[in-house]
Scaffold this motif. Structure first.
Motif, PDB file in Angstrom:
ATOM      1  N   THR A 171      13.674 -28.464 -51.019  1.00 47.42           N
ATOM      2  CA  THR A 171      14.431 -27.673 -50.063  1.00 47.42           C
ATOM      3  C   THR A 171      13.655 -27.573 -48.767  1.00 47.42           C
ATOM      4  O   THR A 171      12.441 -27.351 -48.780  1.00 47.42           O
ATOM      5  CB  THR A 171      14.673 -26.244 -50.605  1.00 47.42           C
ATOM      6  N   LEU A 172      14.359 -27.731 -47.654  1.00 51.79           N
ATOM      7  CA  LEU A 172      13.795 -27.501 -46.327  1.00 51.79           C
ATOM      8  C   LEU A 172      14.454 -26.247 -45.789  1.00 51.79           C
ATOM      9  O   LEU A 172      15.683 -26.177 -45.714  1.00 51.79           O
ATOM     10  CB  LEU A 172      14.075 -28.679 -45.395  1.00 51.79           C
ATOM     11  N   THR A 173      13.648 -25.260 -45.439  1.00 54.77           N
ATOM     12  CA  THR A 173      14.162 -23.992 -44.939  1.00 54.77           C
ATOM     13  C   THR A 173      13.497 -23.656 -43.621  1.00 54.77           C
ATOM     14  O   THR A 173      12.285 -23.795 -43.477  1.00 54.77           O
ATOM     15  CB  THR A 173      13.892 -22.855 -45.955  1.00 54.77           C
ATOM     16  N   VAL A 174      14.313 -23.202 -42.673  1.00 54.07           N
ATOM     17  CA  VAL A 174      13.809 -22.727 -41.385  1.00 54.07           C
ATOM     18  C   VAL A 174      14.184 -21.261 -41.270  1.00 54.07           C
ATOM     19  O   VAL A 174      15.337 -20.880 -41.474  1.00 54.07           O
ATOM     20  CB  VAL A 174      14.425 -23.526 -40.212  1.00 54.07           C
ATOM     21  N   LEU A 175      13.196 -20.435 -40.941  1.00 52.69           N
ATOM     22  CA  LEU A 175      13.424 -19.002 -40.756  1.00 52.69           C
ATOM     23  C   LEU A 175      13.387 -18.679 -39.271  1.00 52.69           C
ATOM     24  O   LEU A 175      12.460 -19.078 -38.566  1.00 52.69           O
ATOM     25  CB  LEU A 175      12.343 -18.186 -41.470  1.00 52.69           C
ATOM     26  N   VAL A 176      14.399 -17.968 -38.806  1.00 52.23           N
ATOM     27  CA  VAL A 176      14.452 -17.521 -37.418  1.00 52.23           C
ATOM     28  C   VAL A 176      14.271 -16.016 -37.439  1.00 52.23           C
ATOM     29  O   VAL A 176      15.049 -15.291 -38.061  1.00 52.23           O
ATOM     30  CB  VAL A 176      15.792 -17.906 -36.755  1.00 52.23           C
ATOM     31  N   PHE A 184      15.802 -14.025 -53.807  1.00 52.25           N
ATOM     32  CA  PHE A 184      17.143 -13.948 -53.234  1.00 52.25           C
ATOM     33  C   PHE A 184      17.306 -14.795 -51.970  1.00 52.25           C
ATOM     34  O   PHE A 184      18.292 -14.668 -51.263  1.00 52.25           O
ATOM     35  CB  PHE A 184      17.521 -12.486 -52.958  1.00 52.25           C
ATOM     36  N   SER A 185      16.353 -15.666 -51.690  1.00 52.81           N
ATOM     37  CA  SER A 185      16.458 -16.556 -50.529  1.00 52.81           C
ATOM     38  C   SER A 185      17.358 -17.737 -50.862  1.00 52.81           C
ATOM     39  O   SER A 185      17.594 -18.056 -52.026  1.00 52.81           O
ATOM     40  CB  SER A 185      15.069 -17.054 -50.132  1.00 52.81           C
ATOM     41  N   LEU A 186      17.858 -18.408 -49.808  1.00 50.34           N
ATOM     42  CA  LEU A 186      18.645 -19.626 -50.028  1.00 50.34           C
ATOM     43  C   LEU A 186      17.788 -20.716 -50.651  1.00 50.34           C
ATOM     44  O   LEU A 186      18.258 -21.496 -51.473  1.00 50.34           O
ATOM     45  CB  LEU A 186      19.225 -20.125 -48.702  1.00 50.34           C
ATOM     46  N   ALA A 187      16.518 -20.767 -50.250  1.00 47.60           N
ATOM     47  CA  ALA A 187      15.604 -21.784 -50.784  1.00 47.60           C
ATOM     48  C   ALA A 187      15.483 -21.669 -52.295  1.00 47.60           C
ATOM     49  O   ALA A 187      15.470 -22.675 -53.010  1.00 47.60           O
ATOM     50  CB  ALA A 187      14.236 -21.656 -50.129  1.00 47.60           C
ATOM     51  N   ALA A 188      15.412 -20.464 -52.823  1.00 47.03           N
ATOM     52  CA  ALA A 188      15.289 -20.262 -54.267  1.00 47.03           C
ATOM     53  C   ALA A 188      16.582 -20.625 -54.994  1.00 47.03           C
ATOM     54  O   ALA A 188      16.553 -21.012 -56.157  1.00 47.03           O
ATOM     55  CB  ALA A 188      14.915 -18.819 -54.564  1.00 47.03           C
ATOM     56  N   GLN A 189      17.701 -20.521 -54.288  1.00 43.72           N
ATOM     57  CA  GLN A 189      19.001 -20.795 -54.900  1.00 43.72           C
ATOM     58  C   GLN A 189      19.394 -22.264 -54.801  1.00 43.72           C
ATOM     59  O   GLN A 189      20.455 -22.655 -55.291  1.00 43.72           O
ATOM     60  CB  GLN A 189      20.070 -19.927 -54.238  1.00 43.72           C
ATOM     61  N   GLU A 190      18.555 -23.083 -54.168  1.00 47.89           N
ATOM     62  CA  GLU A 190      18.812 -24.522 -54.023  1.00 47.89           C
ATOM     63  C   GLU A 190      20.211 -24.776 -53.478  1.00 47.89           C
ATOM     64  O   GLU A 190      20.989 -25.543 -54.020  1.00 47.89           O
ATOM     65  CB  GLU A 190      18.580 -25.244 -55.351  1.00 47.89           C
ATOM     66  N   GLN A 191      20.508 -24.121 -52.371  1.00 47.96           N
ATOM     67  CA  GLN A 191      21.816 -24.218 -51.729  1.00 47.96           C
ATOM     68  C   GLN A 191      21.914 -25.447 -50.841  1.00 47.96           C
ATOM     69  O   GLN A 191      21.008 -25.736 -50.074  1.00 47.96           O
ATOM     70  CB  GLN A 191      22.048 -22.976 -50.858  1.00 47.96           C
ATOM     71  N   ASN A 192      23.024 -26.163 -50.941  1.00 49.32           N
ATOM     72  CA  ASN A 192      23.309 -27.274 -50.042  1.00 49.32           C
ATOM     73  C   ASN A 192      24.753 -27.134 -49.579  1.00 49.32           C
ATOM     74  O   ASN A 192      25.603 -27.965 -49.877  1.00 49.32           O
ATOM     75  CB  ASN A 192      23.074 -28.627 -50.711  1.00 49.32           C
ATOM     76  N   SER A 193      25.010 -26.065 -48.848  1.00 48.45           N
ATOM     77  CA  SER A 193      26.361 -25.776 -48.372  1.00 48.45           C
ATOM     78  C   SER A 193      26.353 -25.697 -46.853  1.00 48.45           C
ATOM     79  O   SER A 193      25.303 -25.604 -46.224  1.00 48.45           O
ATOM     80  CB  SER A 193      26.841 -24.443 -48.951  1.00 48.45           C
ATOM     81  N   THR A 194      27.543 -25.728 -46.273  1.00 41.42           N
ATOM     82  CA  THR A 194      27.667 -25.585 -44.820  1.00 41.42           C
ATOM     83  C   THR A 194      27.120 -24.235 -44.386  1.00 41.42           C
ATOM     84  O   THR A 194      26.416 -24.136 -43.373  1.00 41.42           O
ATOM     85  CB  THR A 194      29.145 -25.715 -44.396  1.00 41.42           C
ATOM     86  N   GLU A 195      27.415 -23.192 -45.140  1.00 42.78           N
ATOM     87  CA  GLU A 195      26.919 -21.846 -44.819  1.00 42.78           C
ATOM     88  C   GLU A 195      25.390 -21.819 -44.793  1.00 42.78           C
ATOM     89  O   GLU A 195      24.790 -21.247 -43.891  1.00 42.78           O
ATOM     90  CB  GLU A 195      27.443 -20.837 -45.842  1.00 42.78           C
ATOM     91  N   ALA A 196      24.751 -22.445 -45.774  1.00 44.32           N
ATOM     92  CA  ALA A 196      23.282 -22.462 -45.829  1.00 44.32           C
ATOM     93  C   ALA A 196      22.701 -23.234 -44.651  1.00 44.32           C
ATOM     94  O   ALA A 196      21.704 -22.820 -44.056  1.00 44.32           O
ATOM     95  CB  ALA A 196      22.811 -23.079 -47.143  1.00 44.32           C
ATOM     96  N   ARG A 197      23.319 -24.361 -44.297  1.00 42.90           N
ATOM     97  CA  ARG A 197      22.834 -25.144 -43.147  1.00 42.90           C
ATOM     98  C   ARG A 197      23.034 -24.397 -41.839  1.00 42.90           C
ATOM     99  O   ARG A 197      22.198 -24.444 -40.947  1.00 42.90           O
ATOM    100  CB  ARG A 197      23.528 -26.507 -43.095  1.00 42.90           C
ATOM    101  N   ASP A 198      24.177 -23.694 -41.699  1.00 36.51           N
ATOM    102  CA  ASP A 198      24.474 -22.965 -40.460  1.00 36.51           C
ATOM    103  C   ASP A 198      23.642 -21.694 -40.320  1.00 36.51           C
ATOM    104  O   ASP A 198      23.489 -21.182 -39.222  1.00 36.51           O
ATOM    105  CB  ASP A 198      25.951 -22.613 -40.381  1.00 36.51           C
ATOM    106  N   GLY A 199      23.127 -21.177 -41.415  1.00 33.98           N
ATOM    107  CA  GLY A 199      22.250 -20.016 -41.375  1.00 33.98           C
ATOM    108  C   GLY A 199      22.885 -18.766 -41.946  1.00 33.98           C
ATOM    109  O   GLY A 199      24.057 -18.481 -41.703  1.00 33.98           O
ATOM    110  N   VAL A 200      22.098 -18.037 -42.695  1.00 35.19           N
ATOM    111  CA  VAL A 200      22.516 -16.776 -43.309  1.00 35.19           C
ATOM    112  C   VAL A 200      21.510 -15.708 -42.912  1.00 35.19           C
ATOM    113  O   VAL A 200      20.299 -15.918 -43.012  1.00 35.19           O
ATOM    114  CB  VAL A 200      22.579 -16.913 -44.849  1.00 35.19           C
TER     115      VAL A 200
END
Length: 111
Positions: free
Chosen positions: A71-76, A29-45
């Motif tokens: 996919t490049l993902t950063v976790l905060v 259920f991560s954005l990385a698994a969903q291959e998201q390239n949206s503004t929402e994904a870049r801004d953080g969920v």
């Protein structure tokens, strides 16, 4: 995951992914698994507990490249109540301090 890098505090707390010997499957259920390239994904969920780490919320920033299929993902991570030992030197932490503080910490007069 083929590669990951954790901050020193995340590593010391056990919140890291060991990718040196084996690939690690990204959470379903991560954005990385969903291959998201949206503004929402870049801004953080903000994900609820259990998506990336058990019992912990995480903000995930993710960019998917169709061209490279990567996919490049950063976790905060929230770090409520974390402990920082001032004697615990870490090169990554030094890079985050200003020059004046580095002079003082090394016993040097900056002027």
């Amino acid at each position: 995951m083929h590669w990951s890098k954790s901050s020193g505090s995340a590593y010391r707390s056990g919140r890291y992914f060991a990718t040196k010997q084996d690939c690690v499957e990204v959470p379903e259920f991560s954005l990385a698994a969903q291959e998201q390239n949206s503004t929402e994904a870049r801004d953080g969920v903000r994900h609820g507990p259990g998506i990336w780490f058990p019992g912990e919320e995480v903000i995930e920033h993710s960019i998917y490249s169709k061209e490279y299929g990567k996919t490049l993902t950063v976790l905060v991570l929230d770090d409520a109540g974390g402990y920082s030992d001032p004697d615990d030197f870490n090169e990554d932490d030094e890079l985050l301090t200003d020059s004046y503080t580095n002079f003082i910490n090394n016993g040097q007069n900056p002027y």
